[in-house]
Write an enzyme that holds these catalytic residues in place. Structure first.
Site, mmCIF file in Angstrom:
data_model
loop_
_atom_site.group_PDB
_atom_site.id
_atom_site.type_symbol
_atom_site.label_atom_id
_atom_site.label_comp_id
_atom_site.label_asym_id
_atom_site.label_seq_id
_atom_site.Cartn_x
_atom_site.Cartn_y
_atom_site.Cartn_z
ATOM 1 N N LYS A 149 -19.000 24.086 24.291
ATOM 2 C CA LYS A 149 -20.211 24.071 25.112
ATOM 3 C C LYS A 149 -19.988 25.171 26.143
ATOM 4 C CE LYS A 149 -22.348 22.371 28.431
ATOM 5 N NZ LYS A 149 -22.567 23.247 29.589
ATOM 6 N N GLY A 206 -12.645 20.909 34.595
ATOM 7 C CA GLY A 206 -13.708 21.067 35.583
ATOM 8 C C GLY A 206 -13.624 20.012 36.666
ATOM 9 N N SER A 207 -14.779 19.590 37.141
ATOM 10 C CA SER A 207 -14.832 18.686 38.287
ATOM 11 C C SER A 207 -14.569 17.243 37.882
ATOM 12 C CB SER A 207 -16.214 18.752 38.934
ATOM 13 O OG SER A 207 -17.167 18.155 38.068
ATOM 14 N N GLY A 210 -17.861 15.640 36.499
ATOM 15 C CA GLY A 210 -18.148 16.036 35.115
ATOM 16 C C GLY A 210 -17.205 15.373 34.127
ATOM 17 N N GLY A 211 -15.919 15.406 34.455
ATOM 18 C CA GLY A 211 -14.922 14.837 33.549
ATOM 19 C C GLY A 211 -15.098 13.331 33.392
ATOM 20 N N GLU A 230 -9.200 17.576 32.484
ATOM 21 C CA GLU A 230 -8.358 17.994 33.616
ATOM 22 C C GLU A 230 -9.336 18.199 34.766
ATOM 23 O OE1 GLU A 230 -7.622 20.137 36.304
ATOM 24 O OE2 GLU A 230 -6.952 21.845 35.086
ATOM 25 N N CYS A 267 -7.149 25.214 39.975
ATOM 26 C CA CYS A 267 -6.966 23.753 39.934
ATOM 27 C C CYS A 267 -5.728 23.357 40.715
ATOM 28 C CB CYS A 267 -6.747 23.252 38.507
ATOM 29 S SG CYS A 267 -7.705 24.066 37.263
ATOM 30 N N GLU A 358 -10.683 16.808 47.257
ATOM 31 C CA GLU A 358 -10.517 18.231 46.984
ATOM 32 C C GLU A 358 -11.723 19.025 47.498
ATOM 33 O OE1 GLU A 358 -10.178 19.215 42.817
ATOM 34 O OE2 GLU A 358 -9.798 21.339 43.241
#
Lengths: 497, 497
Positions: A149, A206-207, A210-211, A230, A267, A358
């Site tokens: 994607k 990603g965030s 989202g994860g 991650e 990250c 974060e």
């Protein structure tokens, strides 16, 4: 170019990918490795147009992008080599003992790809963690077709990378469905992919939001599937007393450099530094302030990232007890990210869970503690992290055993006198950590072991030698390491002995 | 003895377990292995009272229980030896290259236990898959404390096994919290455990309904945790034409023996046999009927299992097109399980999803097909399985490539001319399979690789040699296999070279 892929078209790509899977899984490890080297060659051959596209879409400087391209090529090559070495997808053989009661069968275990893998790339590494990045290389190495994607932040860069992979697929004579990219600027496209019965695993960088959304989707399917997401962390750095005493200025300079590297868009950016109240603390803070004040703001990846940075930073700075220590060039215009360091007392940090969140970008929070108990409580309160760092002298290590032991519970990688930015691609790397740093701490998304996320063991019992996959045959035609009757060896199995 | 453990008491056990974790994780691999051998000795030393308790609680015969006890002891010993060999919890070392730009750090990766593991044992293996079974041995090997939710079917057997482990814990001078058993005859006790923040992983062997409920609980936690649930399957057996032609009677006898072994109470019981319409089919069915008719019914594990067997069997037999072929001694009394074999045409099987459901017990369904397309469609329609079996001549293998390829997608273990009951404890065993056979096909619950379910990698970067865990030290004091700079070796790392 950036039009969304229709659901109908995605269905078609999935059908092609499944067909490709059934062919590709029959290739042996050497053939797979050779294909991956071909992909590496094609990426390497991409000329200045790749760098230009990525520069235009990400604001990352040329030197960084050249380095990241080399890193991406190296990922494909080193994961390919790991396949041939035979020390990632373990081969296990236990030969028969027909004379035992009951007879012991011959068992031989290899690994097979899970099926179609959907990859969601990150915006901050347009090459190494995106379309042709580590997740894609891992899944292909495991024997899986991949549907990426595309990250909406760098569609042209993605198209060039996707083209390189497709060229390699064609040159290798593999089915075109082995790799495809899908474009979608809404959640629906990704949701459709992750929910589709033909999809068997997901890789995401990603965030947290989202994860976690993808994790929940994957778990709720009629057939749940594994996902490795991650999702970043604040990567705490503990500067211990003897080190502070001996090297305050040097530590301040190194911390500032790591915090602001790449406009803080890693990250593993060290978002929190924990330090004792100590006579040398003021010296450390003074140098840190100087370094940050002198940092030139630079443009972040895109407007969305920069907007989020300024918003999240403002939330943190508004918390009780948080004081700004240094701010590079005040408020910046456009999608620039200006470095900011603030400080807070450990007692206030412990009372406010928000301070551990974060802030993606060059924002650092210095947490000062009055005694070791506070430092230990602080470590205890931290959620799972990708990394934790000790800046320490040997005698600090000896006097902080409990703290260090606790930090091993909290992270995937523990550093001594270094900084977590810079993630080496090698066997010994662990990139992933206890939740919420990643959704499954048993795996890594960097290094050849990342391949394991997308493979499953398959045992053959009493199978005729000529019908076994090459890696399991008596003769060991691939000449790889195998565990035979409990012993690692590259020797063939000779029943005449 | 069989009183439920109170929630307050469970809280206390969890606190003790967490304390034990922080001590136990500091033991090195050799110390852990030595403790596991101690557990094996204590189990071995359990006398006739263990066998007597298990016989009374499970109706399993003495010989079977003696064998299962030996198997359980072997599990502890072989998993311990795998720790020392160093080929399950991989050790990866990549040494520094300070001269590189940027300098390459020294990275060393070991594995650490996830934390407290909750184990739900099975009723059908009161030793090998219960209190002191494979999940417990795996978790202890991985460095985790274990809390077992005792199976209500065999509380006295469990108490003896728990006592053996606790004796070993005491003799080894380890904290008592390292192992505990919890009793609960409702879902609440297990639910409380799986939802508790201190619990970091779950091992389960049992029904689909039970495993799926725990999976959902684990995924819905604020911090999701990994769960490995082995939930059984119908373990399809494909008898191919040439083999049927050459060995109809022999195959019928062997199938009947495997189907009725241990009153059909194995996860790998071959519940479905797929066979072509062929002149020899009647011969096969005739012998199979004779064998089943002559099977003496035997008592099942407990009333619940036997009730479920008769109920589920009745549901299957009531489906359209299902014909009883053989039934051992008609209806049986009490908790006896009488063997039954029925037959159905592939076309009807394909039209009715219920026919693929597992009936736990000695129930076999013979599915007859008219052409290869039907056999392939049948394989395609099957959900994930622990095992799939081919009874075939070499020329059958050649003429059934598509079918075989499909079966590799559906199972964790693929057998040739054998039967799936009998799960060998060895490196090459895969016990687990695509969902719903297990919740994560990337792991096994049998063999030393089962340890991997409960461990996560932890990398040390630039860490002083003397402060590293023993398995990562330059000198390789444990003398184990390690991957150093990409090469497997037992050699120490000597920087003077």
């Amino acid at each position: 170019m950036s039009e969304n892929t229709s659901i109908q078209a995605i269905e078609g790509l999935l059908t092609l990918a499944q067909e490709a899977f059934l062919t590709y899984k029959r290739s042996n490890l050497k053939q797979r490795a050779s294909f991956m080297h071909q992909v590496a060659d094609e990426i390497e051959a991409l000329g200045p147009e790749l760098i230009a596209a990525a520069q235009a879409e990400t604001n990352l400087p040329e030197a960084r992008l050249m380095g990241e391209k080399a890193r991406t090529v190296f990922q494909w090559r080193s994961y390919a080599d790991a396949l041939i070495a035979g020390n990632v997808l373990d081969i296990r053989i236990d030969t028969a003992t027909p004379t035992r009661t009951p007879p012991k069968p011959d068992l031989r275990k290899t690994c097979t790809g899970l099926g179609i893998v959907v990859v969601f790339g990150a915006s901050n590494f347009p090459f190494a963690f995106s379309t042709a990045g580590g997740d894609t290389a891992s899944a292909i190495a495991a024997g899986c077709p991949v549907i990426v994607k595309t990250h909406p932040g760098h569609p042209n860069t993605s198209a060039l990378m996707a083209g390189a992979i497709s060229t390699a697929v064609q040159k290798a004579g593999l089915p075109i469905g082995l790799f495809a990219e899908v474009r979608s600027d809404s959640f629906e496209g990704g949701q459709f992919l992750v929910s589709h019965p033909l999809v068997k695993a997901v890789g995401f960088t990603g965030s947290f939001a989202g994860g976690k959304a993808l994790y929940d989707l994957a778990a709720k399917r009629p057939e749940p599937i594994p996902i490795f997401a991650e999702m970043g962390s604040v990567n705490p750095v503990f500067l211990l007393p003897k080190k502070l005493e001996n090297a305050a200025a040097e530590m301040a300079k190194q911390y500032a450099a790591s915090l602001t590297l790449g406009v803080g868009q890693f990250c593993t950016n060290p978002g929190i530094l924990v330090v004792p109240n100590h006579p040398e603390l003021q010296h450390f803070l003074h140098v840190l302030k100087q370094e940050i004040d002198n940092t030139a703001p630079a443009r972040m990846l895109h407007q969305g990232i920069s907007d989020a940075y300024h918003k999240n930073k403002a939330v943190l700075l508004a918390q009780s007890g948080v004081k700004v220590l240094a701010m590079a060039e005040g408020v910046s215009a456009g999608n620039h990210g200006s470095a900011v360091v603030a400080s807070v007392k450990a007692s206030q940090f412990l009372a406010n869970e928000k301070l551990g969140h974060e802030v993606f970008g060059p924002f650092g929070l210095v947490v000062t503690y009055d005694n070791l108990e506070e430092a230990v409580a602080l470590a205890q309160t931290l959620p799972g992290q990708l990394t934790a760092t000790l800046l320490a002298e040997q005698q600090d290590l000896e006097s902080h055993q409990t703290l260090i032991e606790l930090l091993t519970e909290k992270c995937g990688r523990l550093l001594f006198n270094g900084f977590p930015t810079g993630v080496e691609i090698c066997y010994a790397m662990q990139h992933g950590g206890p939740y919420p740093a990643s959704t499954d701490s048993r795996f890594t998304s960097v290094g050849p072991d990342a391949i394991r996320r997308f493979a499953r063991p398959l045992s053959y019992q009493n199978w005729p030698d000529e019908s076994l996959p090459d890696e399991l045959k008596n003769a060991n035609p691939l000449e790889i390491w195998r565990t035979v009757n409990g012993e690692l060896t590259k020797e063939p199995i000779d029943f005449r002995l």
